[in-house]
Design a protein around this motif. Structure first.
Motif, PDB file in Angstrom:
ATOM      1  N   SER A 322     -16.137  37.455   9.623  1.00  0.00           N
ATOM      2  CA  SER A 322     -14.882  37.008  10.242  1.00  0.00           C
ATOM      3  C   SER A 322     -13.813  38.105  10.199  1.00  0.00           C
ATOM      4  CB  SER A 322     -14.362  35.740   9.560  1.00  0.00           C
ATOM      5  OG  SER A 322     -14.099  35.985   8.193  1.00  0.00           O
ATOM      6  N   GLN A 323     -14.061  39.175   9.455  1.00  0.00           N
ATOM      7  CA  GLN A 323     -13.126  40.301   9.381  1.00  0.00           C
ATOM      8  C   GLN A 323     -13.276  41.261  10.566  1.00  0.00           C
ATOM      9  OE1 GLN A 323     -10.985  40.318   6.660  1.00  0.00           O
ATOM     10  NE2 GLN A 323     -12.013  38.408   6.121  1.00  0.00           N
ATOM     11  N   ARG A 325     -13.846  41.858  14.596  1.00  0.00           N
ATOM     12  CA  ARG A 325     -13.704  41.167  15.873  1.00  0.00           C
ATOM     13  C   ARG A 325     -14.864  41.428  16.837  1.00  0.00           C
ATOM     14  NH1 ARG A 325      -7.612  41.668  18.008  1.00  0.00           N
ATOM     15  NH2 ARG A 325      -8.276  39.831  19.173  1.00  0.00           N
ATOM     16  N   ASN A 328     -18.794  38.638  17.267  1.00  0.00           N
ATOM     17  CA  ASN A 328     -18.178  37.410  17.774  1.00  0.00           C
ATOM     18  C   ASN A 328     -19.138  36.489  18.521  1.00  0.00           C
ATOM     19  OD1 ASN A 328     -18.553  38.900  20.089  1.00  0.00           O
ATOM     20  ND2 ASN A 328     -16.388  39.442  20.307  1.00  0.00           N
ATOM     21  N   GLN A 434     -10.889  35.257  13.810  1.00  0.00           N
ATOM     22  CA  GLN A 434     -10.853  36.716  13.711  1.00  0.00           C
ATOM     23  C   GLN A 434      -9.529  37.276  14.233  1.00  0.00           C
ATOM     24  OE1 GLN A 434     -14.427  37.453  15.939  1.00  0.00           O
ATOM     25  NE2 GLN A 434     -15.650  37.826  14.112  1.00  0.00           N
ATOM     26  N   HIS A 438      -6.895  39.399  12.053  1.00  0.00           N
ATOM     27  CA  HIS A 438      -6.497  40.731  12.527  1.00  0.00           C
ATOM     28  C   HIS A 438      -4.970  40.851  12.586  1.00  0.00           C
ATOM     29  CE1 HIS A 438      -6.692  44.486  14.744  1.00  0.00           C
ATOM     30  NE2 HIS A 438      -5.922  43.972  15.686  1.00  0.00           N
TER      31      HIS A 438
END
Length: 535
Positions: A322-323, A325, A328, A434, A438
């Motif tokens: 999830s860190q 992008r 996905n 994400q 971010h």
């Protein structure tokens, strides 16, 4: 609640993989003990936080329960005398904060039920084993051939998924395992499609998928039965663990860290990639690959828990991918998780952090090439390769698989469409999460940079320069106004620039004479209509 009843309306489906952070905000001394006020936050949102109050004895009780993990955790020692002194309380608060930091940043500990209950008692107060047993018992009232032998306590990492040893009454020597799981936050299938797909799982035949003996579901949970395997999972092989032991005991602190042989890595890796490609081609979302979800049957790996994505359960590695992008889609999630699995097979332990900057020595550079394509900073930043691309890499391309079993998994067109829509919804939630992470990271970096010592010094210097510049501009502006006022007063008349009542001060400039001596100049008195000139 009976097995076939609907879940309560408005039931909150928590994502148990979202990290909890804890900060001790204050302490208060009562008559005989000290209480610590702790702010707990789920994820990145400050709004999603709450306060809990804990005594040292609560920490001690938690620590005793976590001893099964075999880790040396930094809980401050007990003190009987002087434990109410202000300095001691401040020092202990620092020690307890360090203890909280350690358990909330450990991937396995932070996801275990003991820690969740300590930090979030409102959402984790239920006895999930008891709930599962009630549901299973209710179902087997109408299916008398099955019999529950015993619960397999805490053998998995999921809080809301429980396991029981089973047997068939007319075949008492056969040992089976039942898994029961509640719904998760990514359950987007309709109740009807969900139940139909769960009941399809026993029909799935593939040489690298562990066979489901029986499966059923209602609107709130699913129940599946498989054969019990004495050898356990791929993770049990790596950690030399017993399958029936608790998850914390098996995997938190292995006694001996040793990876697998190169041929095992190549063979197991190829088998797992083959089954991932099969599922991707079928449009069946997986997203739950890790070494505990791969059963070993001789020299063959077989994938477990296909039902997880149907139930909407979050992935074991969600807090990692999830860190990033670029990870996905569920296909890219599977590839990234394969990187974790390959690392664990190679080095006998998970990576310390992801992305991985440098890899330890491995049995082959071909292994490192695959790891770099799935776990490196560049891979996480730019995106994952496809499963087909991994199969073409030197580590796996020369592996010969010998199996006569023909894969078979027929999914009706209507259910395929339902799966496609559910997959898109799962990916949409991931992308949104994400994006928020971010944005939060950028804001945090900006605030950290703005608050740094270097930046404060720069701002002070700029403030001084601005102040000086402002003062100079004000002075020039004042002088200009003064000159303008004098010019306005004398415009259109031959009035002198300097009035007789305000004579110009005499000049004191020094001019060297021709003989090298200094001679003082003399000033003339102001004459109306003339500007005094020094001679």
């Amino acid at each position: 609640m009976a097995f076939m009843e609907k879940p309560p309306a408005g039931k909150v489906l928590l994502d148990d993989t979202v990290p909890l952070t804890a900060a001790i905000e204050a302490s208060q001394s009562l008559q005989s003990h000290t209480e610590y006020i702790i702010r707990v936050q789920r994820g990145i949102s400050v709004e999603n936080s709450w306060q809990i109050v804990r005594r040292y004895s609560d920490f001690d009780l938690l620590n005793n329960s976590l001893q099964i993990a075999g880790l040396s955790l930094p809980l401050p020692p007990k003190k009987l005398i002087g434990n109410m002194d202000r300095e001691f309380i401040a020092e202990r608060q620092k020690g307890l904060q360090n203890y909280l930091n350690v358990i909330t940043t450990n991937h396995i500990l932070s996801n275990c039920e003991l820690v969740k209950k300590f930090l979030d008692p409102n959402n984790y107060s239920a006895n999930y084993t008891e709930i599962a047993l009630q549901q299973v018992s209710m179902f087997f009232r109408s299916e008398p051939k099955w019999e529950v032998v015993e619960p397999l306590k805490d053998i998995g990492w999921r809080i809301r998924k429980k396991y029981f040893m089973m047997k068939i009454k007319n075949q008492p020597k056969e040992r089976l395992v039942l898994s029961w799981a509640d719904l998760g936050p990514d359950k987007y299938l309709s109740d009807k499609d969900f139940q139909c797909l769960i009941k399809l799982l026993p029909s799935c035949l593939h040489p690298y998928i562990y066979r489901v003996t029986f499966a059923t579901a209602n609107e709130s949970s699913a129940l599946l039965i498989r054969m019990f395997n004495e050898k356990g999972t791929l993770k049990d092989l790596i950690y030399k663990a017993k399958p029936k032991d608790p998850f914390l005991k098996k995997y938190c602190n292995p006694k001996k860290i040793q990876g697998l042989e190169l041929q095992q890595i190549k063979t197991y890796g190829r088998q797992i990639l083959e089954v991932l490609k099969f599922l991707h081609d079928k449009g069946f979302p997986y997203g739950h690959l890790h070494t505990s979800n791969v059963m070993l049957d001789g020299d063959t790996c077989r994938l477990l828990d296909l039902e997880n994505s149907l139930l909407g359960l979050p992935s074991f590695y969600r807090s990692y991918f999830s860190q990033f992008r670029k990870i996905n889609t569920l296909e890219s999630v599977d590839v990234h998780c394969f990187g974790h699995l390959l690392y664990e097979m190679t080095y006998g332990r998970p990576p310390d952090s992801v992305p991985v900057d440098s890899f330890p020595p491995s049995p082959s550079m071909a292994v490192v090439a695959v790891l770099e394509s799935t776990l490196s900073c560049e891979a996480c930043k730019n995106g994952m390769p496809t499963v087909s691309r991994l199969l073409q890499m030197p580590l796996f391309s020369d592996v010969l698989l010998t199996t006569s079993e023909k894969p078979q998994f027929k999914i009706p067109t209507k259910l395929k469409e339902a799966l496609r829509i559910a997959k898109e919804c799962i990916e949409k939630r991931l992308i949104e999460e994400q994006k928020q992470i971010h944005q939060h990271r950028r804001l945090t970096r900006a605030q950290s940079h703005h608050g740094s010592e270097e930046e404060r010094k720069k701002r002070k210097i700029l403030a001084r320069k601005k102040s000086k510049r402002s003062a100079l501009e004000n002075s020039e502006e004042h002088s200009a106004k003064y000159n303008n006022s004098n010019n306005s007063a004398g415009s259109g008349a031959s009035s002198p620039l300097t009035s007789p009542s305000s004579p110009t001060p005499p000049s004191t400039s020094v001019v060297p004479d021709v003989r090298g001596a200094a001679s003082a100049t003399q000033s003339l008195p102001a004459v109306p209509g003339r500007v005094p000139t020094a001679v």
